[in-house]
Design an enzyme around this catalytic site. Structure first.
Site, PDB file in Angstrom:
ATOM      1  N   LEU A  35       0.856  -1.176   0.000  1.00 18.25           N
ATOM      2  CA  LEU A  35       0.000   0.000   0.000  1.00 18.25           C
ATOM      3  C   LEU A  35       0.896   1.231   0.000  1.00 18.25           C
ATOM      4  O   LEU A  35       1.942   1.236   0.665  1.00 18.25           O
ATOM      5  CB  LEU A  35      -0.909   0.027   1.240  1.00 18.25           C
ATOM      6  CG  LEU A  35      -2.001  -1.041   1.342  1.00 18.25           C
ATOM      7  CD1 LEU A  35      -2.712  -0.928   2.683  1.00 18.25           C
ATOM      8  CD2 LEU A  35      -3.001  -0.889   0.203  1.00 18.25           C
ATOM      9  N   ASP A  36       0.497   2.263  -0.732  1.00 22.15           N
ATOM     10  CA  ASP A  36       1.250   3.510  -0.720  1.00 22.15           C
ATOM     11  C   ASP A  36       1.381   4.021   0.705  1.00 22.15           C
ATOM     12  O   ASP A  36       0.546   3.726   1.569  1.00 22.15           O
ATOM     13  CB  ASP A  36       0.553   4.578  -1.562  1.00 22.15           C
ATOM     14  CG  ASP A  36       0.394   4.166  -3.013  1.00 22.15           C
ATOM     15  OD1 ASP A  36       1.213   3.356  -3.473  1.00 22.15           O
ATOM     16  OD2 ASP A  36      -0.541   4.657  -3.662  1.00 22.15           O
ATOM     17  N   THR A  37       2.404   4.818   0.940  1.00 15.52           N
ATOM     18  CA  THR A  37       2.608   5.393   2.269  1.00 15.52           C
ATOM     19  C   THR A  37       1.380   6.161   2.738  1.00 15.52           C
ATOM     20  O   THR A  37       0.997   6.098   3.910  1.00 15.52           O
ATOM     21  CB  THR A  37       3.836   6.330   2.257  1.00 15.52           C
ATOM     22  OG1 THR A  37       4.978   5.598   1.803  1.00 15.52           O
ATOM     23  CG2 THR A  37       4.117   6.861   3.659  1.00 15.52           C
ATOM     24  N   THR A  85      -1.680   5.603   1.829  1.00 12.95           N
ATOM     25  CA  THR A  85      -2.884   4.773   1.781  1.00 12.95           C
ATOM     26  C   THR A  85      -2.947   3.904   3.027  1.00 12.95           C
ATOM     27  O   THR A  85      -1.957   3.293   3.421  1.00 12.95           O
ATOM     28  CB  THR A  85      -2.886   3.888   0.520  1.00 12.95           C
ATOM     29  OG1 THR A  85      -2.869   4.713  -0.640  1.00 12.95           O
ATOM     30  CG2 THR A  85      -4.126   3.010   0.478  1.00 12.95           C
TER      31      THR A  85
END
Length: 242
Positions: free
Chosen positions: A105-107, A109
Protein backbone atom coordinates in the site's frame (compact mmCIF):
# COMPACT_ATOMS: atom_id res chain seq x y z
CA UNK A 1 2.92 -35.63 2.51
CA UNK A 2 1.77 -39.12 3.45
CA UNK A 3 -1.92 -39.89 3.81
CA UNK A 4 -3.29 -39.73 7.35
CA UNK A 5 -6.67 -40.37 8.94
CA UNK A 6 -9.28 -37.74 8.22
CA UNK A 7 -10.24 -37.47 11.90
CA UNK A 8 -6.67 -36.50 12.77
CA UNK A 9 -6.58 -33.77 10.13
CA UNK A 10 -9.81 -32.27 11.47
CA UNK A 11 -8.58 -32.40 15.05
CA UNK A 12 -5.26 -30.79 14.12
CA UNK A 13 -7.20 -27.98 12.43
CA UNK A 14 -8.81 -27.16 15.77
CA UNK A 15 -12.28 -28.57 15.13
CA UNK A 16 -12.42 -30.45 18.41
CA UNK A 17 -11.58 -33.81 19.85
CA UNK A 18 -11.23 -36.95 17.74
CA UNK A 19 -14.64 -38.09 19.04
CA UNK A 20 -16.25 -34.82 17.93
CA UNK A 21 -14.59 -35.11 14.53
CA UNK A 22 -15.88 -38.70 14.25
CA UNK A 23 -19.40 -37.35 14.84
CA UNK A 24 -18.95 -34.74 12.08
CA UNK A 25 -17.96 -37.47 9.64
CA UNK A 26 -20.77 -39.80 10.71
CA UNK A 27 -23.36 -37.06 10.17
CA UNK A 28 -22.16 -36.35 6.63
CA UNK A 29 -20.79 -32.91 7.40
CA UNK A 30 -17.33 -33.55 5.91
CA UNK A 31 -16.37 -33.43 2.23
CA UNK A 32 -13.08 -34.35 0.61
CA UNK A 33 -12.57 -33.08 -2.93
CA UNK A 34 -16.31 -32.49 -3.26
CA UNK A 35 -17.36 -35.96 -2.06
CA UNK A 36 -19.13 -36.48 1.27
CA UNK A 37 -17.16 -38.83 3.53
CA UNK A 38 -19.38 -40.46 6.16
CA UNK A 39 -17.41 -43.58 7.05
CA UNK A 40 -14.66 -43.93 9.60
CA UNK A 41 -11.08 -44.73 8.62
CA UNK A 42 -10.83 -42.59 5.48
CA UNK A 43 -7.32 -41.37 4.81
CA UNK A 44 -6.42 -38.11 3.07
CA UNK A 45 -3.38 -36.19 1.93
CA UNK A 46 -3.82 -32.75 3.55
CA UNK A 47 -1.23 -31.25 1.21
CA UNK A 48 -3.36 -31.88 -1.88
CA UNK A 49 -6.91 -32.80 -0.81
CA UNK A 50 -9.52 -30.07 -0.32
CA UNK A 51 -11.39 -30.74 2.92
CA UNK A 52 -14.60 -28.96 3.93
CA UNK A 53 -16.84 -29.08 6.99
CA UNK A 54 -20.35 -27.72 6.53
CA UNK A 55 -19.19 -26.29 3.21
CA UNK A 56 -16.31 -24.31 4.69
CA UNK A 57 -12.78 -25.15 3.63
CA UNK A 58 -10.47 -26.39 6.37
CA UNK A 59 -6.88 -25.20 5.91
CA UNK A 60 -4.10 -27.64 6.70
CA UNK A 61 -2.46 -27.11 10.09
CA UNK A 62 0.98 -25.63 9.49
CA UNK A 63 3.72 -23.53 11.03
CA UNK A 64 2.93 -20.62 8.73
CA UNK A 65 1.56 -17.36 10.10
CA UNK A 66 -1.20 -15.31 8.47
CA UNK A 67 -1.73 -11.85 9.94
CA UNK A 68 -4.04 -9.01 8.97
CA UNK A 69 -2.80 -5.46 9.63
CA UNK A 70 -4.83 -2.27 9.38
CA UNK A 71 -1.96 -0.11 8.13
CA UNK A 72 -2.17 3.53 9.16
CA UNK A 73 -1.33 6.38 6.80
CA UNK A 74 2.30 7.44 6.94
CA UNK A 75 3.70 3.91 7.25
CA UNK A 76 5.98 2.71 4.45
CA UNK A 77 5.17 -0.79 3.17
CA UNK A 78 8.65 -2.16 3.88
CA UNK A 79 10.20 -4.19 6.67
CA UNK A 80 13.26 -1.93 6.69
CA UNK A 81 12.97 1.47 5.01
CA UNK A 82 16.30 2.71 3.70
CA UNK A 83 15.37 6.33 4.43
CA UNK A 84 14.53 5.66 8.04
CA UNK A 85 10.82 6.39 7.71
CA UNK A 86 8.25 4.55 9.87
CA UNK A 87 7.77 1.08 8.38
CA UNK A 88 6.20 -2.31 9.09
CA UNK A 89 8.99 -3.39 11.42
CA UNK A 90 7.17 -1.45 14.15
CA UNK A 91 4.31 -3.93 14.03
CA UNK A 92 6.26 -7.20 13.85
CA UNK A 93 8.94 -6.38 16.43
CA UNK A 94 9.25 -9.14 18.98
CA UNK A 95 7.75 -11.89 16.81
CA UNK A 96 9.80 -15.04 16.40
CA UNK A 97 8.53 -15.68 12.87
CA UNK A 98 9.80 -13.63 9.96
CA UNK A 99 6.82 -12.13 8.16
CA UNK A 100 6.69 -10.30 4.85
CA UNK A 101 3.93 -8.25 3.26
CA UNK A 102 1.74 -9.48 0.40
CA UNK A 103 1.64 -6.67 -2.14
CA UNK A 104 1.91 -3.15 -0.85
CA UNK A 105 0.00 0.00 0.00
CA UNK A 106 1.25 3.51 -0.72
CA UNK A 107 2.61 5.39 2.27
CA UNK A 108 -0.44 7.68 2.19
CA UNK A 109 -2.88 4.77 1.78
CA UNK A 110 -4.30 3.04 4.84
CA UNK A 111 -6.11 -0.23 5.30
CA UNK A 112 -5.84 -3.97 4.96
CA UNK A 113 -2.40 -5.48 4.46
CA UNK A 114 -1.68 -9.20 4.75
CA UNK A 115 1.54 -10.37 6.41
CA UNK A 116 2.67 -13.98 6.18
CA UNK A 117 5.63 -16.35 5.83
CA UNK A 118 3.77 -18.59 3.37
CA UNK A 119 5.61 -17.85 0.13
CA UNK A 120 3.39 -19.96 -2.11
CA UNK A 121 0.15 -18.32 -1.01
CA UNK A 122 1.75 -14.87 -1.10
CA UNK A 123 2.84 -15.44 -4.70
CA UNK A 124 -0.65 -16.44 -5.77
CA UNK A 125 -2.29 -13.48 -4.02
CA UNK A 126 0.12 -10.98 -5.54
CA UNK A 127 0.31 -12.39 -9.07
CA UNK A 128 -1.95 -10.66 -11.64
CA UNK A 129 -3.01 -13.97 -13.19
CA UNK A 130 -5.01 -14.85 -10.07
CA UNK A 131 -6.93 -11.56 -10.24
CA UNK A 132 -7.65 -11.20 -6.53
CA UNK A 133 -10.21 -8.42 -6.09
CA UNK A 134 -9.38 -5.55 -3.76
CA UNK A 135 -11.91 -3.05 -2.40
CA UNK A 136 -11.09 0.59 -1.71
CA UNK A 137 -12.87 3.59 -0.24
CA UNK A 138 -11.64 6.92 -1.65
CA UNK A 139 -12.36 10.55 -0.82
CA UNK A 140 -11.94 12.46 -4.08
CA UNK A 141 -12.23 16.03 -5.32
CA UNK A 142 -15.38 17.07 -7.13
CA UNK A 143 -18.97 15.93 -7.35
CA UNK A 144 -18.60 12.55 -9.02
CA UNK A 145 -21.31 11.97 -11.66
CA UNK A 146 -23.23 8.70 -11.79
CA UNK A 147 -21.83 8.14 -15.29
CA UNK A 148 -18.26 7.80 -14.00
CA UNK A 149 -18.86 4.20 -12.96
CA UNK A 150 -19.57 3.09 -16.52
CA UNK A 151 -16.53 4.99 -17.76
CA UNK A 152 -14.22 3.36 -15.21
CA UNK A 153 -15.63 -0.10 -15.90
CA UNK A 154 -15.06 0.38 -19.64
CA UNK A 155 -11.47 1.40 -18.97
CA UNK A 156 -9.26 4.48 -19.09
CA UNK A 157 -5.97 4.65 -20.96
CA UNK A 158 -3.03 5.34 -18.63
CA UNK A 159 0.67 5.80 -19.39
CA UNK A 160 1.29 2.05 -18.98
CA UNK A 161 -1.84 0.85 -20.74
CA UNK A 162 -5.59 0.64 -20.12
CA UNK A 163 -7.02 0.07 -16.66
CA UNK A 164 -10.51 -0.49 -15.36
CA UNK A 165 -12.49 -1.23 -12.20
CA UNK A 166 -14.84 -4.16 -11.56
CA UNK A 167 -17.37 -2.21 -9.49
CA UNK A 168 -17.89 1.48 -8.69
CA UNK A 169 -20.31 3.19 -6.32
CA UNK A 170 -20.74 6.78 -5.15
CA UNK A 171 -21.34 6.65 -1.39
CA UNK A 172 -21.69 10.36 -0.63
CA UNK A 173 -21.21 13.87 -2.01
CA UNK A 174 -20.55 16.90 0.18
CA UNK A 175 -18.85 20.29 -0.13
CA UNK A 176 -17.25 19.66 -3.49
CA UNK A 177 -15.90 16.22 -2.61
CA UNK A 178 -17.22 12.68 -3.06
CA UNK A 179 -16.81 9.41 -1.20
CA UNK A 180 -16.59 6.46 -3.58
CA UNK A 181 -16.09 2.70 -3.25
CA UNK A 182 -14.59 0.49 -5.92
CA UNK A 183 -13.43 -3.05 -6.60
CA UNK A 184 -10.36 -3.64 -8.74
CA UNK A 185 -8.25 -6.70 -9.48
CA UNK A 186 -5.39 -4.98 -11.30
CA UNK A 187 -2.18 -4.67 -9.30
CA UNK A 188 -0.38 -1.87 -11.09
CA UNK A 189 1.52 0.72 -9.05
CA UNK A 190 -0.80 3.37 -7.51
CA UNK A 191 -3.52 2.17 -9.88
CA UNK A 192 -6.52 3.53 -7.94
CA UNK A 193 -5.02 6.98 -7.51
CA UNK A 194 -3.94 7.15 -11.16
CA UNK A 195 -7.32 5.99 -12.44
CA UNK A 196 -9.32 8.50 -10.45
CA UNK A 197 -6.87 11.30 -11.21
CA UNK A 198 -7.16 10.52 -14.95
CA UNK A 199 -10.94 10.66 -14.57
CA UNK A 200 -10.66 14.18 -13.16
CA UNK A 201 -11.19 13.35 -9.48
CA UNK A 202 -7.86 13.37 -7.60
CA UNK A 203 -7.75 11.22 -4.45
CA UNK A 204 -7.45 12.97 -1.09
CA UNK A 205 -7.75 9.90 1.14
CA UNK A 206 -7.60 6.22 0.22
CA UNK A 207 -8.26 3.09 2.29
CA UNK A 208 -8.22 -0.57 1.28
CA UNK A 209 -11.08 -2.28 3.07
CA UNK A 210 -10.95 -5.78 1.58
CA UNK A 211 -8.56 -8.21 -0.07
CA UNK A 212 -10.39 -11.14 -1.64
CA UNK A 213 -12.58 -12.61 1.14
CA UNK A 214 -10.77 -10.69 3.90
CA UNK A 215 -12.27 -7.49 5.34
CA UNK A 216 -10.66 -5.00 7.69
CA UNK A 217 -13.95 -4.07 9.38
CA UNK A 218 -13.66 -4.05 13.16
CA UNK A 219 -9.85 -3.83 13.19
CA UNK A 220 -8.60 -0.49 14.54
CA UNK A 221 -5.96 1.50 12.67
CA UNK A 222 -2.53 0.14 13.60
CA UNK A 223 -3.96 -3.10 15.00
CA UNK A 224 -3.21 -6.58 13.73
CA UNK A 225 -4.59 -10.08 14.29
CA UNK A 226 -4.21 -13.63 13.04
CA UNK A 227 -6.64 -14.78 10.38
CA UNK A 228 -9.41 -17.08 11.56
CA UNK A 229 -9.64 -20.63 10.25
CA UNK A 230 -12.64 -19.67 8.11
CA UNK A 231 -10.84 -16.62 6.68
CA UNK A 232 -7.79 -18.68 5.79
CA UNK A 233 -9.93 -21.38 4.18
CA UNK A 234 -11.76 -18.74 2.12
CA UNK A 235 -8.43 -17.21 1.12
CA UNK A 236 -7.19 -20.56 -0.19
CA UNK A 237 -10.45 -20.94 -2.11
CA UNK A 238 -10.00 -17.51 -3.71
CA UNK A 239 -6.70 -18.51 -5.30
CA UNK A 240 -7.72 -22.08 -6.15
CA UNK A 241 -10.84 -20.83 -7.95
CA UNK A 242 -8.97 -18.12 -9.87
Amino acid sequence: MAEIRLQKVLAQAGLGSRRRCDDMIAHGRVEVNGEVIDVMGARVDPATDVIRVDGKRIPVASDHAYVMLNKPRGIVTSMADEQGRPDLSTFVAGRSDRLFHVGRLDTDTSGLLLLTNDGDLAHKLAHPSFEIVKTYIALVDGDVPETLGARLKAGIELDDGPANVDRFQVKDRSRGRSLVELDIHMGKNRIVRRLLDAAGHPVRELTRTALGPLHVKGLASGAMRDLTRDELGALYDSVDDA
